[in-house]
Scaffold this motif. Structure first.
Motif, PDB file in Angstrom:
ATOM      1  N   SER A   1       0.800  -1.227   0.000  1.00  0.00           N
ATOM      2  CA  SER A   1       0.000   0.000   0.000  1.00  0.00           C
ATOM      3  C   SER A   1       0.833   1.277   0.000  1.00  0.00           C
ATOM      4  CB  SER A   1      -0.918   0.004   1.239  1.00  0.00           C
ATOM      5  OG  SER A   1      -0.137  -0.060   2.426  1.00  0.00           O
ATOM      6  N   ASN A   2       2.133   1.211   0.193  1.00  0.00           N
ATOM      7  CA  ASN A   2       2.946   2.438   0.272  1.00  0.00           C
ATOM      8  C   ASN A   2       4.196   2.318  -0.586  1.00  0.00           C
ATOM      9  OD1 ASN A   2       3.494   5.024   1.139  1.00  0.00           O
ATOM     10  ND2 ASN A   2       4.587   4.365   2.957  1.00  0.00           N
TER      11      ASN A   2
ATOM     12  N   THR B   1       6.410   3.363  -4.073  1.00  0.00           N
ATOM     13  CA  THR B   1       6.604   4.490  -4.995  1.00  0.00           C
ATOM     14  C   THR B   1       6.337   4.011  -6.411  1.00  0.00           C
ATOM     15  OG1 THR B   1       8.260   5.435  -3.528  1.00  0.00           O
ATOM     16  CG2 THR B   1       8.218   6.252  -5.788  1.00  0.00           C
TER      17      THR B   1
ATOM     18  N   ASN C   1       2.899   7.629  -3.979  1.00  0.00           N
ATOM     19  CA  ASN C   1       2.992   6.508  -3.047  1.00  0.00           C
ATOM     20  C   ASN C   1       1.607   5.868  -2.933  1.00  0.00           C
ATOM     21  OD1 ASN C   1       5.703   6.912  -2.445  1.00  0.00           O
ATOM     22  ND2 ASN C   1       5.240   8.406  -0.854  1.00  0.00           N
TER      23      ASN C   1
ATOM     24  N   SER D   1      -0.694   1.691  -3.498  1.00  0.00           N
ATOM     25  CA  SER D   1      -0.639   0.266  -3.834  1.00  0.00           C
ATOM     26  C   SER D   1      -0.628   0.134  -5.362  1.00  0.00           C
ATOM     27  CB  SER D   1      -1.858  -0.452  -3.241  1.00  0.00           C
ATOM     28  OG  SER D   1      -1.984  -1.745  -3.806  1.00  0.00           O
TER      29      SER D   1
END
Length: 596
Positions: free
Chosen positions: A442-443, A445, A479, A481
């Protein structure tokens, strides 16, 4: 001798009266000069706007200058306008004037006055105030005036000054102080001299009255004595004239001569005594004059001591005022700190209560979400298994036993197959919808340019089949998912191609820009996906993001109706929002934001 002294006293009296008259005349001249100065200032200063009727001058306090200004106003105009003179007792009463004059001896607060007339286009002329505290300040210099200009105040009030006015103004504070101090000493000296002369005149008037009484008495005595001498002379002449005088004895003649000599001597002694009395009076007057001179010197010394004490008192007063201001400032800061502390304490308490409430709500929400997920999973599993069996049996009948079925039965089996297949797709879509926002990546780049390129590659068959064009450039890195962001862009691009107009090649444009919100300073990437398709009717705009809500029949356009619901949940899980702009028949543009 007595008559000469009387004349001298009268001459002294006349000289004193002349001095007082000349002083009064000098004072009258200065008053007229003051009025002329005020009129000249008004002529040599330019106003932004003036009334069409009169030019009004206001006088603060019961100042005699108003008489001279009124007399001058009868003869002269200012800016080719008639001059009106008004007198005010309080600063708050000032209104509808173009120029205000105030003398320092009336003790008006110059700062309060400046605040009162600020931004009203009113010229302030003062007399004997501190250097550079007023717009134009007049200072007394012996029998005339000088003046200084505060150009900053004048420019602040939008006044323009004539060069000639600047040329003759006092150019430095030191020069102003010298003039003011010399004038102040001169004024104090004049006042003291005036007071002393008044006392001296009163004393001399009393002495003159006393001497006049003495002279009148002496004149009467001299008159009596002169009459006596004349009578004696007549008597002697009569004796000489008579024949009997020659017959008198020689002793009688000597006795008469002695008597005459004695009387003459008495008269000479009396005159001498009067002379001594007059000399004594003159000596006493000289002594008194010396005493007056000595007293004058003492007064000068005491005056300097008083000035020194006044200076110390003023310094002490200033220090006291500063201490009071500092104490007040400290109290204000303490109050503000206390109030800030109290408000912070109250805010922290409220925040703590809200946090506890939010924590409880989040725990409850998490519990309900888990229950909902379990319910969805169990429900979908329980629904999926019989639907899968129905689909499998219906598909078996349709493919392997089609010849054994009549036309109606074959149609029913076909309906059952498609319905069960569609039900399975709905269940899979529902499970996928509940799983959104819970991805492990989920985070990460993500380069949106590469992501869109990969999506176009995956959709190449759809793009080619519909002869579609997809344009994008300079998309940012975010950023999020990767799976969910891919699903977001894929659904929007797929819809843009799917809902195209007949015989019109679809064109899809993807763009982005950075937005900063002023309220909290947060930054967002705003993406836009636009097409040239059929658009969305106004009556459907409120239903577009509702799950399983189809706007068209499945015969017109394929799909489950959950794609835009996916998009909404994905964007909101990233902390952004999604909306669209559309006109029926002219295409649609979807906008969504992702925090930077």
């Amino acid at each position: 001798m007595i008559r000469v002294k009387k004349t001298q006293i009268l001459c002294v009296f006349v000289v004193i009266i002349s001095f007082l008259n000349s002083y009064a005349q000098s004072n009258d001249i200065k008053r007229r000069q003051r009025a002329l100065f005020i009129f000249n200032f008004a002529e040599q200063v330019a106003w932004e706007n003036l009334p069409n009727t009169n030019f009004t001058i206001g006088i603060l306090g019961k100042d005699q200058t108003i008489i001279d200004l009124k007399n001058l106003a009868k003869k002269r105009k200012i800016k080719n306008k008639s001059v009106k003179i008004l007198q005010f007792s309080a600063i708050r009463d000032l209104k509808n004037v173009q120029l205000v004059f105030v003398n320092q001896r009336y003790n008006y607060d110059i700062n309060y006055l400046l605040n009162k007339i600020a931004n009203q286009n009113i010229l302030l002329v003062t007399e004997d105030y501190d250097y550079n505290t007023s717009m134009i300040n007049i200072v007394n210099v012996n029998n005339s005036f000088a003046y200084e200009l505060n150009e900053q105040l004048l420019l602040k009030e939008n006044f323009k000054i004539a060069p000639s006015l600047k040329k003759f103004a006092i150019s430095s504070s030191e020069r102003w102080k010298q003039l003011y101090q010399s004038t102040e000493k001169e004024l104090n000296k004049v006042e003291e001299t005036k007071k002393e002369q008044k006392e001296l005149i009163e004393n001399k008037e009393q002495k003159i009255k006393s001497q006049q009484k003495t002279i009148i008495v002496q004149e009467k005595e001299l008159t009596v004595k002169e009459d006596s001498i004349q009578e004696q002379t007549h008597a002697i002449e009569k004796l000489f004239d008579e024949n009997e005088f020659q017959k008198k004895k020689y002793e009688e003649k000597l006795l008469i001569e002695k008597q005459l000599e004695s009387r003459i001597q008495d008269q000479l002694n009396a005159i001498k005594k009067q002379k001594e009395n007059i000399e004594a009076i003159n000596s006493e007057i000289n002594t008194q004059q010396e005493k007056l001179k000595k007293q004058e010197k003492d007064i000068v010394i005491k005056e300097s001591i008083l000035k020194e004490k006044d200076h110390k008192l003023n310094t002490q007063k200033t220090i006291n005022y500063l201490l009071m201001v500092l104490i007040g400032f400290a109290l204000l800061i303490s109050f503000l700190i206390y109030r800030s502390y109290a408000s912070v304490k109250k805010f922290n308490k409220e925040l703590s209560e809200k946090n506890n409430k939010i924590n409880k709500q989040s725990i409850q929400l998490a519990s309900k979400n888990r229950e909902l997920e379990q319910f969805a999973h169990i429900t979908s599993h329980d629904l999926k298994e019989p639907l899968a069996s129905i689909f499998s049996f219906a598909n078996e009948l349709e493919e392997n036993h089609k010849d054994q079925l009549d036309e109606d039965a074959a149609t029913f089996v076909s309906f059952i197959t498609r319905a069960s297949e569609r039900g399975l797709k709905f269940i899979d879509a529902l499970l996928a919808y509940f799983r959104l926002g819970k991805s492990d990546d989920s985070n990460k780049t993500i380069d949106c340019n590469q992501l869109v390129t990969d999506i176009i590659t995956d959709l190449s068959s759809i793009v080619s089949r519909n002869n579609a064009t997809i344009r994008f450039e300079n998309l940012p890195t975010v950023n999020a998912s990767a799976i969910e962001l891919r699903l977001l862009f894929q659904n929007l691009i797929n819809n843009a191609i799917k809902f195209k107009k007949t015989e019109v090649n679809p064109i899809v444009k993807i763009s982005s820009n950075k937005i900063v919100q002023n309220k909290n300073g947060s930054s967002y990437w705003q993406f836009s996906v636009s097409d040239n398709g059929i658009g969305i009717a106004d009556q459907h705009k409120d239903k577009i993001f509702v799950i399983f809500k189809r706007l068209h029949t499945k015969e017109q356009y394929e799909g489950t109706g959950i794609g835009l619901a996916y998009c909404k949940k994905i964007v909101e899980s990233l902390g952004g929002s999604i909306w669209f702009e559309s006109k029926e028949g002219q295409g649609t543009t979807f906008h969504f934001t992702i925090p930077v």
